[in-house]
Write a protein that holds these residues in place. Structure first.
Motif, mmCIF file in Angstrom:
data_model
loop_
_atom_site.group_PDB
_atom_site.id
_atom_site.type_symbol
_atom_site.label_atom_id
_atom_site.label_comp_id
_atom_site.label_asym_id
_atom_site.label_seq_id
_atom_site.Cartn_x
_atom_site.Cartn_y
_atom_site.Cartn_z
ATOM 1 N N ASP A 290 -4.975 5.461 -2.420
ATOM 2 C CA ASP A 290 -5.030 5.594 -3.822
ATOM 3 C C ASP A 290 -4.014 6.377 -4.485
ATOM 4 O OD1 ASP A 290 -7.083 3.495 -3.893
ATOM 5 O OD2 ASP A 290 -8.633 4.606 -4.268
ATOM 6 N N LYS B 224 -11.731 5.110 -11.740
ATOM 7 C CA LYS B 224 -11.664 4.729 -13.090
ATOM 8 C C LYS B 224 -13.227 5.562 -13.490
ATOM 9 C CE LYS B 224 -10.454 -0.189 -12.277
ATOM 10 N NZ LYS B 224 -10.817 -1.579 -12.258
ATOM 11 N N ARG C 141 0.884 -1.235 0.031
ATOM 12 C CA ARG C 141 -0.061 -0.067 0.009
ATOM 13 C C ARG C 141 0.764 1.337 0.020
ATOM 14 N NH1 ARG C 141 -5.537 -1.588 1.503
ATOM 15 N NH2 ARG C 141 -5.993 0.807 1.057
ATOM 16 N N ASN C 142 2.033 1.056 -0.143
ATOM 17 C CA ASN C 142 3.162 2.214 -0.170
ATOM 18 C C ASN C 142 3.278 2.932 1.072
ATOM 19 O OD1 ASN C 142 3.809 1.338 -2.762
ATOM 20 N ND2 ASN C 142 3.199 3.403 -3.743
ATOM 21 N N CYS D 155 -0.456 5.496 -4.247
ATOM 22 C CA CYS D 155 -0.322 4.213 -4.826
ATOM 23 C C CYS D 155 -0.563 4.369 -6.543
ATOM 24 C CB CYS D 155 -1.200 3.075 -4.580
ATOM 25 S SG CYS D 155 -0.889 2.477 -2.825
ATOM 26 N N ASN D 156 -0.959 5.708 -6.612
ATOM 27 C CA ASN D 156 -1.083 6.201 -8.092
ATOM 28 C C ASN D 156 -2.275 5.277 -8.735
ATOM 29 O OD1 ASN D 156 0.965 7.949 -8.357
ATOM 30 N ND2 ASN D 156 2.314 6.561 -8.250
ATOM 31 N N LYS D 157 -3.420 5.195 -8.105
ATOM 32 C CA LYS D 157 -4.670 4.489 -8.337
ATOM 33 C C LYS D 157 -5.906 5.419 -8.667
ATOM 34 C CE LYS D 157 -3.283 0.033 -6.385
ATOM 35 N NZ LYS D 157 -3.848 -0.978 -5.305
ATOM 36 N N TYR E 209 -8.776 10.791 -7.389
ATOM 37 C CA TYR E 209 -8.402 9.614 -6.640
ATOM 38 C C TYR E 209 -9.442 9.437 -5.380
ATOM 39 C CZ TYR E 209 -3.710 10.060 -8.590
ATOM 40 O OH TYR E 209 -2.741 10.205 -9.661
ATOM 41 N N ASN E 210 -9.856 8.040 -5.374
ATOM 42 C CA ASN E 210 -10.851 7.853 -4.461
ATOM 43 C C ASN E 210 -10.435 8.185 -2.938
ATOM 44 O OD1 ASN E 210 -13.288 6.321 -3.850
ATOM 45 N ND2 ASN E 210 -12.061 5.399 -2.253
#
Length: 288
Positions: free
Chosen positions: A280, A288, A129-130, A283-285, A275-276
């Protein structure tokens, strides 16, 4: 029958029973039932149904929703197909009832042991999870817990303590909490308040800013449902920084807090828009 009628009139537990599935265990005064997932391989029950709310959530896939959502997921169909499945006479006749054999517990999670965090699997979960373990380790413990009666071997998870001695529990395969559910206060400069939705996001902020503690008093809600309990702390602060999720639940909590204190900043929109949540972001997520 339309979607609204189906979701309100047909219980998820009744539908699952019509498909030959019974709960592995039932907790919380018969309001929460655990199943093995009905649409994927699931060695341990990780699919939960909130009986009174008639909603489901799968810990293995981090998905949930209504009965219609579940039927579409199980049968890979659209809403029309889901309604056709639910319109079968045998489903209407199915009625779930509790039996003495079904395991029941008043709170669900039984804490077996609490110890310093040494488990390499849990440390690896933080790394994935960084999150910098050395920066955050003082906030965490390793919790051994049971989720059903007569469990042979306890599960283990990261434990984050709240102000009523309950624990938020996280691992790669589990997200839950022990009783009681409450918020966590981390001491800091008074009158300057930081509000986080979950502890993983708080730990993510520490990692991002390379610090073991933020300036100001920090509250980790552990659930937006705990927002009403922090009203006085919010009102007595000169500045409130909100690090909530960029979703309807987080936005609603922010609005409530902003109504209590107009000097409230939505840091989620300033720091991690798109990002949510904070984790996130690091973690660069992106959403969507």
């Amino acid at each position: 029958m339309n979607c609204k009628q189906a979701n309100e009139e047909i219980k998820i537990v009744d539908f699952l029973l019509s498909q030959g599935m019974e709960p592995a265990r039932i907790y919380r005064s018969r309001t929460l039932a655990w199943y093995k997932s009905p649409y994927r391989e699931d060695k341990k029950p990780s699919f939960k149904v909130y009986i009174k709310k008639n909603r489901w959530f799968d810990l293995g896939t981090n998905e949930g929703g209504t009965l219609i959502d579940l039927v579409m997921k199980m049968f890979n169909c659209d809403t029309t197909g889901a309604l056709a499945i639910l319109d079968k006479p045998e489903i209407a006749k199915t009625s779930f009832s509790f039996s003495k054999e079904q395991k029941e517990d008043s709170h669900g999670i039984e804490i077996v042991n609490i110890q310093p965090l040494n488990n390499w699997i849990l440390k690896q979960y933080l790394i994935e999870r960084n999150i910098d373990f050395e920066l955050v380790k003082n906030y965490l413990v390793e919790v051994r817990y049971n989720t059903y009666k007569d469990q042979e071997k306890p599960f283990f998870a990261l434990g984050f303590k709240n102000n009523k001695d309950g624990y938020e529990l996280r691992s790669k395969t589990f997200k839950g909490s022990s009783y009681p559910k409450y918020f966590t206060i981390i001491p800091g400069m008074p009158k300057r308040l930081n509000v986080f939705e979950g502890f993983i996001d708080y730990l993510s902020a520490l990692t991002k800013y390379n610090t073991k503690k933020l300036i100001g008093l920090t509250i980790v809600l552990n659930s937006t449902g705990n927002t009403p309990y922090i009203e006085q702390l919010v009102k007595s602060s000169d500045l409130v920084n909100c690090f909530l999720d960029n979703d309807p639940s987080g936005e609603k909590a922010f609005e409530i807090i902003q109504n209590w204190n107009t000097n409230t900043i939505n840091q989620a929109q300033k720091i991690y828009p798109g990002y949510n949540d904070f984790n996130d972001f690091i973690c660069n997520k992106p959403m969507k």
